[in-house]
Design a protein around this motif. Structure first.
Motif, PDB file in Angstrom:
ATOM      1  N   LEU A 213       0.163  -1.321   0.440  1.00 25.42           N
ATOM      2  CA  LEU A 213       0.055   0.048  -0.045  1.00 25.42           C
ATOM      3  C   LEU A 213       0.427   0.979   0.306  1.00 25.42           C
ATOM      4  CD1 LEU A 213      -2.907   1.488   0.150  1.00 25.42           C
ATOM      5  CD2 LEU A 213      -2.153   1.349   2.836  1.00 25.42           C
ATOM      6  N   ALA A 214       1.855   1.451   1.162  1.00 24.26           N
ATOM      7  CA  ALA A 214       2.643   1.850   0.974  1.00 24.26           C
ATOM      8  C   ALA A 214       3.729   2.042  -0.013  1.00 24.26           C
ATOM      9  CB  ALA A 214       3.494   2.261   1.864  1.00 24.26           C
ATOM     10  N   ALA A 215       3.994   1.074  -1.414  1.00 19.94           N
ATOM     11  CA  ALA A 215       4.577   1.221  -2.311  1.00 19.94           C
ATOM     12  C   ALA A 215       3.254   2.194  -3.268  1.00 19.94           C
ATOM     13  CB  ALA A 215       4.899   0.163  -2.080  1.00 19.94           C
ATOM     14  N   ASN A 216       2.335   1.974  -3.500  1.00 22.37           N
ATOM     15  CA  ASN A 216       1.149   2.249  -4.158  1.00 22.37           C
ATOM     16  C   ASN A 216       1.129   3.770  -4.083  1.00 22.37           C
ATOM     17  OD1 ASN A 216      -0.811   0.527  -6.684  1.00 22.37           O
ATOM     18  ND2 ASN A 216       0.723  -0.710  -4.445  1.00 22.37           N
ATOM     19  N   PRO A 223       7.156  13.131  -5.658  1.00 24.20           N
ATOM     20  CA  PRO A 223       7.659  14.024  -5.377  1.00 24.20           C
ATOM     21  C   PRO A 223       8.564  14.662  -6.546  1.00 24.20           C
ATOM     22  CG  PRO A 223       8.794  12.618  -3.641  1.00 24.20           C
ATOM     23  CD  PRO A 223       7.967  11.337  -4.665  1.00 24.20           C
ATOM     24  N   TRP A 224       8.776  13.893  -7.157  1.00 24.27           N
ATOM     25  CA  TRP A 224       9.660  14.844  -8.827  1.00 24.27           C
ATOM     26  C   TRP A 224       8.438  15.661  -9.637  1.00 24.27           C
ATOM     27  CZ3 TRP A 224       7.919  13.268 -13.458  1.00 24.27           C
ATOM     28  CH2 TRP A 224       7.036  11.617 -13.611  1.00 24.27           C
ATOM     29  N   LEU A 332       7.873   7.862   1.666  1.00 21.32           N
ATOM     30  CA  LEU A 332       8.467   8.365   2.690  1.00 21.32           C
ATOM     31  C   LEU A 332       9.075   9.812   2.779  1.00 21.32           C
ATOM     32  CD1 LEU A 332      10.484   5.624   4.201  1.00 21.32           C
ATOM     33  CD2 LEU A 332       8.274   5.932   5.589  1.00 21.32           C
ATOM     34  N   LEU A 333       8.940   9.969   1.560  1.00 13.64           N
ATOM     35  CA  LEU A 333       9.772  11.412   1.428  1.00 13.64           C
ATOM     36  C   LEU A 333       8.271  12.349   0.951  1.00 13.64           C
ATOM     37  CD1 LEU A 333      12.481  11.071  -1.148  1.00 13.64           C
ATOM     38  CD2 LEU A 333      12.520  11.566   1.129  1.00 13.64           C
ATOM     39  N   GLY A 374       1.328   6.394   3.648  1.00 15.16           N
ATOM     40  CA  GLY A 374       3.106   6.462   3.773  1.00 15.16           C
ATOM     41  C   GLY A 374       3.908   6.259   4.889  1.00 15.16           C
ATOM     42  N   LEU A 375       3.893   7.119   6.055  1.00 12.80           N
ATOM     43  CA  LEU A 375       4.103   6.526   6.899  1.00 12.80           C
ATOM     44  C   LEU A 375       3.909   4.780   7.688  1.00 12.80           C
ATOM     45  CD1 LEU A 375       4.396  10.055   8.320  1.00 12.80           C
ATOM     46  CD2 LEU A 375       5.979   8.918   7.096  1.00 12.80           C
TER      47      LEU A 375
END
Length: 375
Positions: A213-216, A223-224, A332-333, A374-375
């Motif tokens: 889920l975090a990877a999705n 961010p870019w 995470l960013l 994400g966290l």
């Protein structure tokens, strides 16, 4: 809820520099061809969002958890749109890139932090691209030592042509090729019952699911992308009159990119998932200028990012895990990137171009939600 107050006219001193290209776009916006002229930054960034890392993440999700990652990807559609829509207004109204605005508003050290974030996620994106090239080359018996350097040279060559418009066209052409996964999904015959079950069952108690889920999240809200689209609307020379059209461009891209993500999840859920197989920042940084002394730093960093990404892929063994790790890093960013974005929206824009009413509350809530994922 409207984002603009039409009763207050734009102040001349806040108008971004507009070149001949922008004037042609603005004057011709009433013609049908005008939409095609403006389409670009939003569509390119969204199609680039469904890069190989994103597709591998979606494929892993479908293979391991069937249709249970469909709902999160539907939720990400409005989040993806509102985040990128803010970058459109920031770029068009201020005429400044995302990193430059951060440096001007918060100082050099915060600017350096944003630059490092951009560099890390940029190299990460290149890692996923080169990993895909290496993987496809492996299937056909072509050594990575050939395929990866060729891909890196191709990307560097496009940037060195000195034309944003040319890079944009190449990006859209490659991006639209991903629509081939739509018939692949149809031929896989996904189960409607499984899709319905996946929409109501989200196994947050499973640590493996939470990791994916975090990877999705990191694969969709990259961010870019924020840095890219804010700079791209400037490079394309869009004016304030084009903001409405650029919002449509961004909305179209958000729906398209998430449709591709969901198609990949369903395709692999119906196939593999069923079988259970397994310094200073004040640089000249624009693609509209060929390499010169003034832009040497930008092109040097861009080239080094490609070379670094290629080298890491060449020495990596497990390409799939490498891709998943990159997307988790992106997640995470997000607190840094989305935090800067929301603050800039409130401080760098004139009041007429800020969010008003309940809309900023909704946007902030969505950003907090995605950061929490994400966290």
């Amino acid at each position: 809820m409207s984002l603009e107050r039409p009763t207050e006219p734009p102040r001349p001193e806040l108008v971004a520099p507009v070149g001949p290209r922008a004037r042609r776009v603005g004057l011709g916006r009433r013609r049908p061809v005008a939409l095609l002229a403006i389409l670009g930054p939003g569509l390119v960034v969204m199609l680039a969002d469904t890069d190989v890392g994103t597709l591998i993440t979606a494929a892993q999700s479908g293979a391991r958890f069937g249709c249970e990652m469909v709902l999160p990807n539907l939720v990400l559609v409005p989040i993806l749109y509102v985040v990128q829509e803010i970058t459109v207004r920031l770029g068009v109204v201020t005429g400044r890139g995302h990193g430059a605005l951060i440096r001007e508003r918060f100082g050099l050290w915060w600017g350096l932090l944003s630059a490092l974030t951009l560099f890390a996620t940029g190299v990460g994106a290149l890692l996923t691209e080169f990993a895909s090239v290496a993987g496809v080359g492996d299937l056909f018996g072509i050594p990575r030592a050939i395929t990866v350097p060729v891909a890196a040279a191709f990307l560097i060559g496009i940037a060195f042509t000195g034309s944003y418009r040319r890079a944009e066209r190449v990006g859209i052409a490659f991006g639209l090729a991903k629509l081939v996964f739509v018939p692949a999904m149809i031929l896989a015959h996904p189960s409607l019952r499984a899709i319905g079950s996946g929409l109501v069952h989200v196994p947050l108690h499973d640590s493996a699911y939470v990791l994916l889920l975090a990877a999705n999240v990191g694969a969709v809200i990259m961010p870019w992308m924020i840095f890219y689209q804010q700079g791209a609307v400037i490079d394309k020379g869009l004016s304030r009159a084009d903001i409405r059209s650029e919002r449509r461009d961004t909305a179209l891209g958000a729906v398209l990119t998430q449709s591709i993500m969901i198609v990949m999840v369903l395709a692999f859920a119906a196939t593999v998932g069923v079988t259970h197989a397994g310094a200073t920042l004040d640089w000249t940084h624009t693609l509209n200028e060929r390499p010169s002394r003034s832009s040497a730093t930008f092109y040097t960093v861009y080239t080094l990012a490609n070379v670094l990404g290629a080298l890491i892929v060449l020495v990596s063994l497990d390409l799939v895990n490498l891709v998943i790790d990159v997307e988790v890093m992106n997640a995470l960013l997000l607190p840094i990137v989305l935090g800067f974005l929301l603050v800039l929206e409130r401080t760098a824009l004139p009041d007429v171009y800020r969010m008003h009413g309940a809309y900023p509350v909704s946007v902030t809530a969505l950003c907090v939600l995605v950061i929490g994922f994400g966290l």
